[in-house]
Write a protein that holds these residues in place. Structure first.
Motif, PDB file in Angstrom:
ATOM      1  N   PRO A 129     -15.042   5.940   4.532  1.00  0.00           N
ATOM      2  CA  PRO A 129     -15.189   5.043   5.680  1.00  0.00           C
ATOM      3  C   PRO A 129     -14.086   4.005   5.815  1.00  0.00           C
ATOM      4  CG  PRO A 129     -16.867   4.594   4.023  1.00  0.00           C
ATOM      5  CD  PRO A 129     -16.139   5.818   3.578  1.00  0.00           C
ATOM      6  N   ASN A 130     -13.501   3.541   4.693  1.00  0.00           N
ATOM      7  CA  ASN A 130     -12.491   2.461   4.786  1.00  0.00           C
ATOM      8  C   ASN A 130     -11.068   2.963   4.766  1.00  0.00           C
ATOM      9  OD1 ASN A 130     -14.484   0.549   4.549  1.00  0.00           O
ATOM     10  ND2 ASN A 130     -14.465   0.747   2.310  1.00  0.00           N
ATOM     11  N   ILE A 131     -10.869   4.257   4.889  1.00  0.00           N
ATOM     12  CA  ILE A 131      -9.542   4.813   4.608  1.00  0.00           C
ATOM     13  C   ILE A 131      -8.446   4.194   5.487  1.00  0.00           C
ATOM     14  CG2 ILE A 131      -9.901   6.859   6.089  1.00  0.00           C
ATOM     15  CD1 ILE A 131      -7.970   7.093   2.875  1.00  0.00           C
ATOM     16  N   THR A 132      -8.746   3.931   6.770  1.00  0.00           N
ATOM     17  CA  THR A 132      -7.698   3.433   7.677  1.00  0.00           C
ATOM     18  C   THR A 132      -7.203   2.068   7.209  1.00  0.00           C
ATOM     19  OG1 THR A 132      -8.908   4.566   9.387  1.00  0.00           O
ATOM     20  CG2 THR A 132      -7.140   3.128  10.112  1.00  0.00           C
ATOM     21  N   LYS A 133      -8.170   1.172   6.899  1.00  0.00           N
ATOM     22  CA  LYS A 133      -7.809  -0.180   6.476  1.00  0.00           C
ATOM     23  C   LYS A 133      -6.999  -0.153   5.167  1.00  0.00           C
ATOM     24  CE  LYS A 133     -10.254  -4.264   5.118  1.00  0.00           C
ATOM     25  NZ  LYS A 133     -11.452  -4.450   4.354  1.00  0.00           N
ATOM     26  N   VAL A 134      -7.475   0.623   4.212  1.00  0.00           N
ATOM     27  CA  VAL A 134      -6.810   0.658   2.899  1.00  0.00           C
ATOM     28  C   VAL A 134      -5.429   1.312   3.021  1.00  0.00           C
ATOM     29  CG1 VAL A 134      -6.977   1.493   0.520  1.00  0.00           C
ATOM     30  CG2 VAL A 134      -9.023   0.697   1.697  1.00  0.00           C
ATOM     31  N   LEU A 135      -5.354   2.397   3.799  1.00  0.00           N
ATOM     32  CA  LEU A 135      -4.080   3.107   3.960  1.00  0.00           C
ATOM     33  C   LEU A 135      -3.037   2.203   4.619  1.00  0.00           C
ATOM     34  CD1 LEU A 135      -2.494   5.789   3.787  1.00  0.00           C
ATOM     35  CD2 LEU A 135      -3.418   6.389   6.027  1.00  0.00           C
ATOM     36  N   LYS A 136      -3.475   1.417   5.600  1.00  0.00           N
ATOM     37  CA  LYS A 136      -2.557   0.524   6.310  1.00  0.00           C
ATOM     38  C   LYS A 136      -1.932  -0.477   5.318  1.00  0.00           C
ATOM     39  CE  LYS A 136      -2.499  -2.114  10.565  1.00  0.00           C
ATOM     40  NZ  LYS A 136      -2.664  -3.532  10.315  1.00  0.00           N
ATOM     41  N   ARG A 137      -2.799  -1.102   4.522  1.00  0.00           N
ATOM     42  CA  ARG A 137      -2.311  -2.107   3.556  1.00  0.00           C
ATOM     43  C   ARG A 137      -1.416  -1.449   2.497  1.00  0.00           C
ATOM     44  NH1 ARG A 137       0.054  -6.289   2.614  1.00  0.00           N
ATOM     45  NH2 ARG A 137      -0.546  -7.565   0.841  1.00  0.00           N
ATOM     46  N   TYR A 138      -1.835  -0.256   2.044  1.00  0.00           N
ATOM     47  CA  TYR A 138      -1.063   0.473   1.029  1.00  0.00           C
ATOM     48  C   TYR A 138       0.346   0.756   1.554  1.00  0.00           C
ATOM     49  CZ  TYR A 138       0.393   4.404  -1.920  1.00  0.00           C
ATOM     50  OH  TYR A 138       1.101   5.232  -2.762  1.00  0.00           O
ATOM     51  N   GLN A 139       0.429   1.185   2.820  1.00  0.00           N
ATOM     52  CA  GLN A 139       1.749   1.532   3.375  1.00  0.00           C
ATOM     53  C   GLN A 139       2.612   0.292   3.603  1.00  0.00           C
ATOM     54  OE1 GLN A 139       1.062   4.380   6.537  1.00  0.00           O
ATOM     55  NE2 GLN A 139       1.107   6.023   5.014  1.00  0.00           N
ATOM     56  N   GLU A 140       1.977  -0.815   3.996  1.00  0.00           N
ATOM     57  CA  GLU A 140       2.743  -2.070   4.150  1.00  0.00           C
ATOM     58  C   GLU A 140       3.396  -2.448   2.821  1.00  0.00           C
ATOM     59  OE1 GLU A 140      -0.212  -4.287   7.347  1.00  0.00           O
ATOM     60  OE2 GLU A 140      -0.133  -5.011   5.285  1.00  0.00           O
ATOM     61  N   VAL A 141       2.577  -2.374   1.750  1.00  0.00           N
ATOM     62  CA  VAL A 141       3.074  -2.752   0.415  1.00  0.00           C
ATOM     63  C   VAL A 141       4.196  -1.802  -0.006  1.00  0.00           C
ATOM     64  CG1 VAL A 141       2.418  -2.804  -2.032  1.00  0.00           C
ATOM     65  CG2 VAL A 141       0.948  -3.869  -0.323  1.00  0.00           C
ATOM     66  N   LYS A 142       3.998  -0.512   0.260  1.00  0.00           N
ATOM     67  CA  LYS A 142       4.995   0.497  -0.119  1.00  0.00           C
ATOM     68  C   LYS A 142       6.293   0.261   0.648  1.00  0.00           C
ATOM     69  CE  LYS A 142       5.055   5.337  -1.044  1.00  0.00           C
ATOM     70  NZ  LYS A 142       4.524   6.628  -0.737  1.00  0.00           N
ATOM     71  N   ASP A 143       6.185   0.049   1.956  1.00  0.00           N
ATOM     72  CA  ASP A 143       7.386  -0.139   2.782  1.00  0.00           C
ATOM     73  C   ASP A 143       8.156  -1.390   2.375  1.00  0.00           C
ATOM     74  OD1 ASP A 143       6.685   2.123   4.074  1.00  0.00           O
ATOM     75  OD2 ASP A 143       5.855   1.135   5.848  1.00  0.00           O
ATOM     76  N   SER A 144       7.432  -2.430   1.976  1.00  0.00           N
ATOM     77  CA  SER A 144       8.151  -3.662   1.622  1.00  0.00           C
ATOM     78  C   SER A 144       8.574  -3.688   0.149  1.00  0.00           C
ATOM     79  CB  SER A 144       7.305  -4.889   1.968  1.00  0.00           C
ATOM     80  OG  SER A 144       6.013  -4.691   1.481  1.00  0.00           O
ATOM     81  N   GLU A 145       8.314  -2.591  -0.558  1.00  0.00           N
ATOM     82  CA  GLU A 145       8.734  -2.435  -1.962  1.00  0.00           C
ATOM     83  C   GLU A 145       8.320  -3.628  -2.828  1.00  0.00           C
ATOM     84  OE1 GLU A 145      12.895  -1.417  -1.923  1.00  0.00           O
ATOM     85  OE2 GLU A 145      12.529   0.403  -0.768  1.00  0.00           O
ATOM     86  N   LEU A 146       7.056  -4.018  -2.641  1.00  0.00           N
ATOM     87  CA  LEU A 146       6.553  -5.180  -3.390  1.00  0.00           C
ATOM     88  C   LEU A 146       5.910  -4.796  -4.726  1.00  0.00           C
ATOM     89  CD1 LEU A 146       4.953  -7.181  -0.455  1.00  0.00           C
ATOM     90  CD2 LEU A 146       6.847  -7.921  -1.899  1.00  0.00           C
ATOM     91  N   LEU A 147       5.747  -3.479  -4.931  1.00  0.00           N
ATOM     92  CA  LEU A 147       5.027  -3.029  -6.129  1.00  0.00           C
ATOM     93  C   LEU A 147       5.899  -2.030  -6.890  1.00  0.00           C
ATOM     94  CD1 LEU A 147       2.233  -2.923  -7.621  1.00  0.00           C
ATOM     95  CD2 LEU A 147       1.642  -1.038  -6.134  1.00  0.00           C
ATOM     96  N   LEU A 148       6.219  -2.376  -8.135  1.00  0.00           N
ATOM     97  CA  LEU A 148       6.994  -1.445  -8.973  1.00  0.00           C
ATOM     98  C   LEU A 148       6.065  -0.902 -10.057  1.00  0.00           C
ATOM     99  CD1 LEU A 148       9.733  -0.187  -9.836  1.00  0.00           C
ATOM    100  CD2 LEU A 148      10.075  -2.199 -11.264  1.00  0.00           C
ATOM    101  N   PRO A 149       5.603   0.341  -9.898  1.00  0.00           N
ATOM    102  CA  PRO A 149       4.698   0.888 -10.915  1.00  0.00           C
ATOM    103  C   PRO A 149       5.473   1.480 -12.092  1.00  0.00           C
ATOM    104  CG  PRO A 149       4.853   2.386  -9.019  1.00  0.00           C
ATOM    105  CD  PRO A 149       5.828   1.271  -8.776  1.00  0.00           C
ATOM    106  N   ILE A 150       5.070   1.136 -13.292  1.00  0.00           N
ATOM    107  CA  ILE A 150       5.669   1.704 -14.510  1.00  0.00           C
ATOM    108  C   ILE A 150       4.513   2.185 -15.391  1.00  0.00           C
ATOM    109  CG2 ILE A 150       7.121   1.253 -16.553  1.00  0.00           C
ATOM    110  CD1 ILE A 150       8.735   0.650 -14.088  1.00  0.00           C
ATOM    111  N   GLU A 151       4.622   3.426 -15.866  1.00  0.00           N
ATOM    112  CA  GLU A 151       3.505   3.980 -16.649  1.00  0.00           C
ATOM    113  C   GLU A 151       3.767   3.946 -18.151  1.00  0.00           C
ATOM    114  OE1 GLU A 151       1.729   7.344 -13.631  1.00  0.00           O
ATOM    115  OE2 GLU A 151       2.855   7.979 -15.386  1.00  0.00           O
TER     116      GLU A 151
END
Ligand code: PAZ
Length: 315
Positions: A129-151
């Motif tokens: 049910p929340n996919i649109t809202k979460v996807l929008k925020r996820y893509q904003e963060v991805k586009d602005s390169e604010l998150l550097l994931p390291i495993e």
């Protein structure tokens, strides 16, 4: 030229914990990320998340692990992003991840369906049910390169990557925050004492002797990033010793904050302990009904404390 003298923990790290082969590459990425965001006026937080794996054999079949799901780290990352921070997210491979964590219990194929006569595949909005809202925020963060994931997977990888991240963030001074929510093993088998091959059950019952993991908070605070704002977490199962242990950690390592929690109640109750204060953060029944997460309150408390810390460090 004489080699720089290693602190005893640096020496131990180099000798007893295998250095990940990609450490220099990751270090350069982390430095570029930190410098770029600092130049744009952003603060950077290093979040550690999930549990470490401790191998029993070098060609590892068996290992020791722990309970941590990575939920605290992943949800906190979202609230730090909302507060304007850039994030290095040092997390256990396949532990919970910001945004996708919301759907971690859903089978992807149950969330998809065929549509009309074209046979196109669409998302089933009842399952997500929340996919649109979460996807929008996820893509904003991805586009602005604010998150550097390291495993990381193993304890060795975690320790070396944390040191490298600390060194990368040290150039930011007080504008860097460390939010050490990972559940890190206190015990390990040094590489030199580890059998190469799978331990054989035909050799009889297994007796393990484990060494103590060096207390990494000490060089982090003293040597690697001495001006940063450092938050460690303390988990206990015996609530009666929790606050005493949190205070002792602050006295020993001289960092800024310990977030103290008990295993079973950690989703609804923590205590934020500093050398001068002790504040309970609790979710009420109503908060829980409204899907409020305790990490939102923890992050809000810590970002305010970080503001003060930066102001004081400029005086
Ligand atoms: O990862 P999670 O959400 O399941 O749990 C979070 C936590 C309990 C690992 C974290 O809040 C914490 O206390 N980390 C430090 C653990 C320790 O004392 O080693």
């Amino acid at each position: 030229m004489a080699k720089p003298r290693l602190s005893s923990i640096d020496g131990k790290l180099a000798e007893e914990f295998a250095i990940p082969s990609h450490i220099n590459e990751v270090g350069e990425k982390m430095s570029a990320f930190a410098i770029g965001h600092a130049a744009a006026g952003r603060r950077v937080v290093l979040i550690t998340s999930g549990g470490t794996k401790v191998p029993l054999e070098s060609r590892t079949v068996r290992f020791l692990d722990n309970f941590s799901s990575g939920r605290r780290g992943a949800s906190s990352a979202e609230y730090f992003l909302d507060a304007g921070y850039a994030i290095i997210f040092l997390h256990r491979h396949r532990s919970l991840y910001p945004y996708t964590r919301t759907f971690s219990t859903i089978n992807m194929l149950d969330a998809l369906q065929f549509t009309g006569s074209t046979g196109d595949v669409v998302v089933n909005q009842q399952v997500l049910p929340n996919i649109t809202k979460v996807l929008k925020r996820y893509q904003e963060v991805k586009d602005s390169e604010l998150l550097l994931p390291i495993e990381f997977n193993t304890l060795s990888e975690y320790l070396h990557l944390l040191k490298t991240a600390a060194q990368a963030l040290s150039t930011l001074g007080s504008k860097a925050m460390f939010y050490l929510a990972a559940a890190v093993s206190d015990f390990y088998i040094p590489s030199s004492e580890m059998p190469e091959h799978k331990i054989q059950s035909s050799d009889g019952p297994l007796q393990l002797s484990l060494n103590m993991v060096p207390k990494i908070l000490s060089p982090l605070v003293k040597d690697w990033a001495p001006q940063a704002f450092v938050v460690s977490f303390k988990l206990e199962t015996d609530a009666t010793i929790l606050l005493e242990k949190a205070r002792r950690a602050l006295e020993t390592y001289r960092h800024q904050v310990v977030v103290a929690n008990v295993l079973e109640s950690r989703r609804g109750y923590v205590v934020v302990v500093t050398p001068e204060t002790q504040a309970e953060v609790t979710l009420t029944e109503e908060d829980l009904r409204n899907d409020i997460e305790i990490e939102e309150r923890i992050v809000s408390t810590l970002t305010s404390a970080h503001n003060k810390f930066i102001t004081q460090s400029l005086v």
